[in-house]
Design a protein around this motif. Structure first.
Motif, PDB file in Angstrom:
ATOM      1  N   LEU A 160       0.833  -1.201   0.000  1.00  0.00           N
ATOM      2  CA  LEU A 160       0.000   0.000   0.000  1.00  0.00           C
ATOM      3  C   LEU A 160       0.871   1.256   0.000  1.00  0.00           C
ATOM      4  CD1 LEU A 160      -2.864  -0.945   2.502  1.00  0.00           C
ATOM      5  CD2 LEU A 160      -3.047  -0.661   0.030  1.00  0.00           C
ATOM      6  N   GLN A 161       1.961   1.213   0.743  1.00  0.00           N
ATOM      7  CA  GLN A 161       2.878   2.344   0.779  1.00  0.00           C
ATOM      8  C   GLN A 161       3.439   2.630  -0.606  1.00  0.00           C
ATOM      9  OE1 GLN A 161       6.272   1.801   3.355  1.00  0.00           O
ATOM     10  NE2 GLN A 161       6.592   3.996   3.607  1.00  0.00           N
ATOM     11  N   GLU A 162       3.702   1.578  -1.364  1.00  0.00           N
ATOM     12  CA  GLU A 162       4.203   1.740  -2.736  1.00  0.00           C
ATOM     13  C   GLU A 162       3.169   2.418  -3.627  1.00  0.00           C
ATOM     14  OE1 GLU A 162       5.217  -2.203  -3.893  1.00  0.00           O
ATOM     15  OE2 GLU A 162       7.058  -2.273  -2.681  1.00  0.00           O
ATOM     16  N   GLU A 163       1.882   2.264  -3.281  1.00  0.00           N
ATOM     17  CA  GLU A 163       0.810   2.903  -4.047  1.00  0.00           C
ATOM     18  C   GLU A 163       0.446   4.273  -3.479  1.00  0.00           C
ATOM     19  OE1 GLU A 163      -2.522   0.295  -4.543  1.00  0.00           O
ATOM     20  OE2 GLU A 163      -1.285  -1.371  -5.270  1.00  0.00           O
ATOM     21  N   GLY A 164       1.181   4.696  -2.430  1.00  0.00           N
ATOM     22  CA  GLY A 164       0.991   6.035  -1.885  1.00  0.00           C
ATOM     23  C   GLY A 164      -0.219   6.197  -1.000  1.00  0.00           C
ATOM     24  N   VAL A 165      -0.632   5.111  -0.328  1.00  0.00           N
ATOM     25  CA  VAL A 165      -1.805   5.188   0.517  1.00  0.00           C
ATOM     26  C   VAL A 165      -1.606   4.268   1.723  1.00  0.00           C
ATOM     27  CG1 VAL A 165      -3.061   3.295  -0.612  1.00  0.00           C
ATOM     28  CG2 VAL A 165      -4.346   5.161   0.476  1.00  0.00           C
ATOM     29  N   THR A 166      -2.324   4.542   2.801  1.00  0.00           N
ATOM     30  CA  THR A 166      -2.271   3.675   3.974  1.00  0.00           C
ATOM     31  C   THR A 166      -3.630   3.019   4.175  1.00  0.00           C
ATOM     32  OG1 THR A 166      -2.995   5.380   5.542  1.00  0.00           O
ATOM     33  CG2 THR A 166      -0.616   5.232   5.063  1.00  0.00           C
ATOM     34  N   TYR A 167      -3.644   1.941   4.958  1.00  0.00           N
ATOM     35  CA  TYR A 167      -4.916   1.273   5.237  1.00  0.00           C
ATOM     36  C   TYR A 167      -5.839   2.199   6.024  1.00  0.00           C
ATOM     37  CZ  TYR A 167      -8.373  -2.005   6.916  1.00  0.00           C
ATOM     38  OH  TYR A 167      -9.571  -2.624   7.195  1.00  0.00           O
ATOM     39  N   GLN A 168      -5.286   2.999   6.916  1.00  0.00           N
ATOM     40  CA  GLN A 168      -6.089   3.937   7.698  1.00  0.00           C
ATOM     41  C   GLN A 168      -6.799   4.932   6.787  1.00  0.00           C
ATOM     42  OE1 GLN A 168      -6.624   3.866  11.098  1.00  0.00           O
ATOM     43  NE2 GLN A 168      -8.191   5.371  10.580  1.00  0.00           N
ATOM     44  N   GLN A 169      -6.103   5.395   5.743  1.00  0.00           N
ATOM     45  CA  GLN A 169      -6.721   6.328   4.803  1.00  0.00           C
ATOM     46  C   GLN A 169      -7.871   5.667   4.041  1.00  0.00           C
ATOM     47  OE1 GLN A 169      -3.127   7.347   2.669  1.00  0.00           O
ATOM     48  NE2 GLN A 169      -2.981   9.356   3.662  1.00  0.00           N
ATOM     49  N   LEU A 170      -7.680   4.415   3.645  1.00  0.00           N
ATOM     50  CA  LEU A 170      -8.738   3.695   2.932  1.00  0.00           C
ATOM     51  C   LEU A 170      -9.960   3.486   3.813  1.00  0.00           C
ATOM     52  CD1 LEU A 170      -6.666   0.939   1.050  1.00  0.00           C
ATOM     53  CD2 LEU A 170      -7.677   3.005   0.074  1.00  0.00           C
ATOM     54  N   SER A 171      -9.737   3.059   5.053  1.00  0.00           N
ATOM     55  CA  SER A 171     -10.857   2.812   5.958  1.00  0.00           C
ATOM     56  C   SER A 171     -11.552   4.113   6.333  1.00  0.00           C
ATOM     57  CB  SER A 171     -10.385   2.066   7.209  1.00  0.00           C
ATOM     58  OG  SER A 171      -9.403   2.810   7.913  1.00  0.00           O
ATOM     59  N   ASP A 172     -10.782   5.185   6.508  1.00  0.00           N
ATOM     60  CA  ASP A 172     -11.370   6.492   6.811  1.00  0.00           C
ATOM     61  C   ASP A 172     -12.261   6.969   5.668  1.00  0.00           C
ATOM     62  OD1 ASP A 172     -10.552   6.970   9.341  1.00  0.00           O
ATOM     63  OD2 ASP A 172      -9.310   8.708   8.878  1.00  0.00           O
ATOM     64  N   SER A 173     -11.792   6.790   4.441  1.00  0.00           N
ATOM     65  CA  SER A 173     -12.555   7.215   3.272  1.00  0.00           C
ATOM     66  C   SER A 173     -13.877   6.463   3.177  1.00  0.00           C
ATOM     67  CB  SER A 173     -11.728   6.979   1.998  1.00  0.00           C
ATOM     68  OG  SER A 173     -12.480   7.293   0.842  1.00  0.00           O
ATOM     69  N   THR A 174     -13.846   5.160   3.464  1.00  0.00           N
ATOM     70  CA  THR A 174     -15.068   4.360   3.419  1.00  0.00           C
ATOM     71  C   THR A 174     -16.040   4.802   4.503  1.00  0.00           C
ATOM     72  OG1 THR A 174     -13.848   2.454   2.564  1.00  0.00           O
ATOM     73  CG2 THR A 174     -15.992   2.007   3.575  1.00  0.00           C
ATOM     74  N   ARG A 175     -15.529   4.979   5.709  1.00  0.00           N
ATOM     75  CA  ARG A 175     -16.390   5.415   6.817  1.00  0.00           C
ATOM     76  C   ARG A 175     -17.016   6.784   6.527  1.00  0.00           C
ATOM     77  NH1 ARG A 175     -12.656   2.997  11.033  1.00  0.00           N
ATOM     78  NH2 ARG A 175     -13.903   1.424  12.121  1.00  0.00           N
ATOM     79  N   LYS A 176     -16.222   7.691   5.991  1.00  0.00           N
ATOM     80  CA  LYS A 176     -16.741   9.026   5.694  1.00  0.00           C
ATOM     81  C   LYS A 176     -17.879   8.949   4.674  1.00  0.00           C
ATOM     82  CE  LYS A 176     -15.540  13.486   3.651  1.00  0.00           C
ATOM     83  NZ  LYS A 176     -14.471  14.307   3.015  1.00  0.00           N
ATOM     84  N   SER A 177     -17.684   8.190   3.593  1.00  0.00           N
ATOM     85  CA  SER A 177     -18.711   8.080   2.552  1.00  0.00           C
ATOM     86  C   SER A 177     -20.010   7.529   3.112  1.00  0.00           C
ATOM     87  CB  SER A 177     -18.216   7.187   1.414  1.00  0.00           C
ATOM     88  OG  SER A 177     -17.096   7.759   0.780  1.00  0.00           O
ATOM     89  N   LEU A 178     -19.904   6.480   3.927  1.00  0.00           N
ATOM     90  CA  LEU A 178     -21.105   5.873   4.487  1.00  0.00           C
ATOM     91  C   LEU A 178     -21.743   6.759   5.546  1.00  0.00           C
ATOM     92  CD1 LEU A 178     -20.012   2.137   4.743  1.00  0.00           C
ATOM     93  CD2 LEU A 178     -21.491   3.198   3.058  1.00  0.00           C
ATOM     94  N   ALA A 179     -20.917   7.427   6.344  1.00  0.00           N
ATOM     95  CA  ALA A 179     -21.465   8.325   7.366  1.00  0.00           C
ATOM     96  C   ALA A 179     -22.302   9.431   6.714  1.00  0.00           C
ATOM     97  CB  ALA A 179     -20.334   8.937   8.183  1.00  0.00           C
ATOM     98  N   LEU A 180     -21.792  10.021   5.649  1.00  0.00           N
ATOM     99  CA  LEU A 180     -22.528  11.082   4.955  1.00  0.00           C
ATOM    100  C   LEU A 180     -23.842  10.553   4.400  1.00  0.00           C
ATOM    101  CD1 LEU A 180     -19.606  12.869   3.049  1.00  0.00           C
ATOM    102  CD2 LEU A 180     -20.762  13.612   5.142  1.00  0.00           C
ATOM    103  N   HIS A 181     -23.807   9.352   3.828  1.00  0.00           N
ATOM    104  CA  HIS A 181     -25.034   8.792   3.268  1.00  0.00           C
ATOM    105  C   HIS A 181     -26.078   8.559   4.353  1.00  0.00           C
ATOM    106  CE1 HIS A 181     -27.767   6.241   0.937  1.00  0.00           C
ATOM    107  NE2 HIS A 181     -27.821   5.500   2.044  1.00  0.00           N
TER     108      HIS A 181
END
Length: 340
Positions: A272-293
């Protein structure tokens, strides 16, 4: 009439993509035309094609517990009409009874028997005639799949993770920790039969009305993106796919994702680091999208949204939401619901 065995095969192939398997190679080895199998009017898959699909998916994934991990990841919505019937039952007991009744539509490898008595109820997975002798490896992978899937489908019905009191299954000592993790049971007995037993309090547990419409949309999105994922090979996209499909139960840990993808946690973090992202960022993004919905829908109080998204404390959800949006969940929801 839906071809449920073909539907299961298609979901298996979608999961194979997440395991970094080339669909073209898998289809070729199993003698399956990938374009034709997606056509609802195409002939049913043969027993040999289904067996070859399981055999080669297991081999190409380098995961001897492929069936167990596939069952852990699959959602009840993937079963089509049968899944809808299960999902809209009134109680867990009723849902499991429906599942047992229609198991033969999905596979001829096993039947299910559900029995409730006294302080517990048990689900038994009974091998079909000669199914174990015909192809032992396929039989075992499918038994693992159905046991894991049945447990995790109950999660999706009541929005909580339940634990069996006892599990009986043939298991090697080296694989025991992973079975304990996926089946959430430290009382796994090495036996010749296949059974999960639960406390009777779950039998009459009412099935909650969650935002299944959103889940259906997300799952359709995941399905539509499978082909793109197979081309891009980005690990972050495959993980995002998994998180979207499972987010309403609370997001899994990085260790759980790593086990499901058959890699070490350290290796997963490095990729994930090689792709420029962390697992925390991915999980945060998912939670944010669902929270808004959920908040925009106006159907759920803030406390329930916090619980659905896996926050143990409302204060933790409030802090996260303020970090995402600059405001509180209550203020955001009021703003969305205020008349113009």
């Amino acid at each position: 009439m839906q071809d449920y065995q073909k539907r299961l095969a298609l979901n298996l192939m979608a999961y194979a993509v997440q395991k970094d398997i080339q669909l073209e190679q898998l289809g070729s080895l199993a003698g399956i035309d990938l374009i034709e199998v997606k056509n609802e009017a195409s002939p049913p898959l043969t027993t040999k094609q289904i067996n070859d699909l399981w055999l080669n998916a297991t081999e190409l994934s380098h995961d001897p517990l492929f069936g167990l991990h596939f069952g852990e990841s699959m959602q009840v919505a993937a079963l089509g009409i049968v899944g809808e019937l299960i999902r809209h039952s009134r109680t867990i007991g009723e849902a499991l009874t429906h599942a047992a009744t229609f198991a033969h539509l999905i596979t001829d490898v096993l039947t299910m028997d559900v029995n409730s008595s006294g302080q517990s109820f048990a689900i038994r997975f009974i091998p079909g005639v000669n199914s174990q002798e015909k192809s032992p490896l396929v039989f075992r992978q499918m038994m693992d799949f159905f046991m894991a899937f049945t447990l995790h489908e109950v999660d999706g019905l009541i929005l909580k993770k339940i634990q069996p009191t006892t599990v009986r299954i043939p298991v090697e000592t080296s694989a025991l920790p992973e079975y304990e993790r996926v089946l959430r049971c430290l009382s796994i007995q090495n036996a010749t039969d296949y059974m999960m037993e639960f406390d009777s309090r779950y039998w009459d547990e009412p099935i909650l009305t969650a935002d299944y419409e959103l889940q259906a949309v997300l799952l359709r999105k995941v399905s539509a993106m499978d082909e793109a994922y197979s081309k891009t090979k980005l690990l972050s996209e495959r993980i995002n796919n998994f998180l979207l499909a499972n987010a309403y139960l609370g997001l899994p840990t990085l260790d759980s994702i790593a086990s499901n993808l058959n890699v070490s946690s350290r290796s997963l973090q490095r990729k994930l680091q090689e792709e420029g992202v962390t697992y925390q960022q991915l999980s945060d993004s998912t939670r944010k999208s669902l929270a808004l919905h959920y908040l925009e829908s106006g159907q759920y109080p803030v406390k329930e949204v916090s619980y659905i998204l896996g926050y143990n404390e409302l204060s933790a959800f409030n802090r996260a939401f303020r970090r995402w949006t600059g405001t509180t969940p209550v203020s955001y929801q009021k703003g969305q619901l205020s008349p113009l």
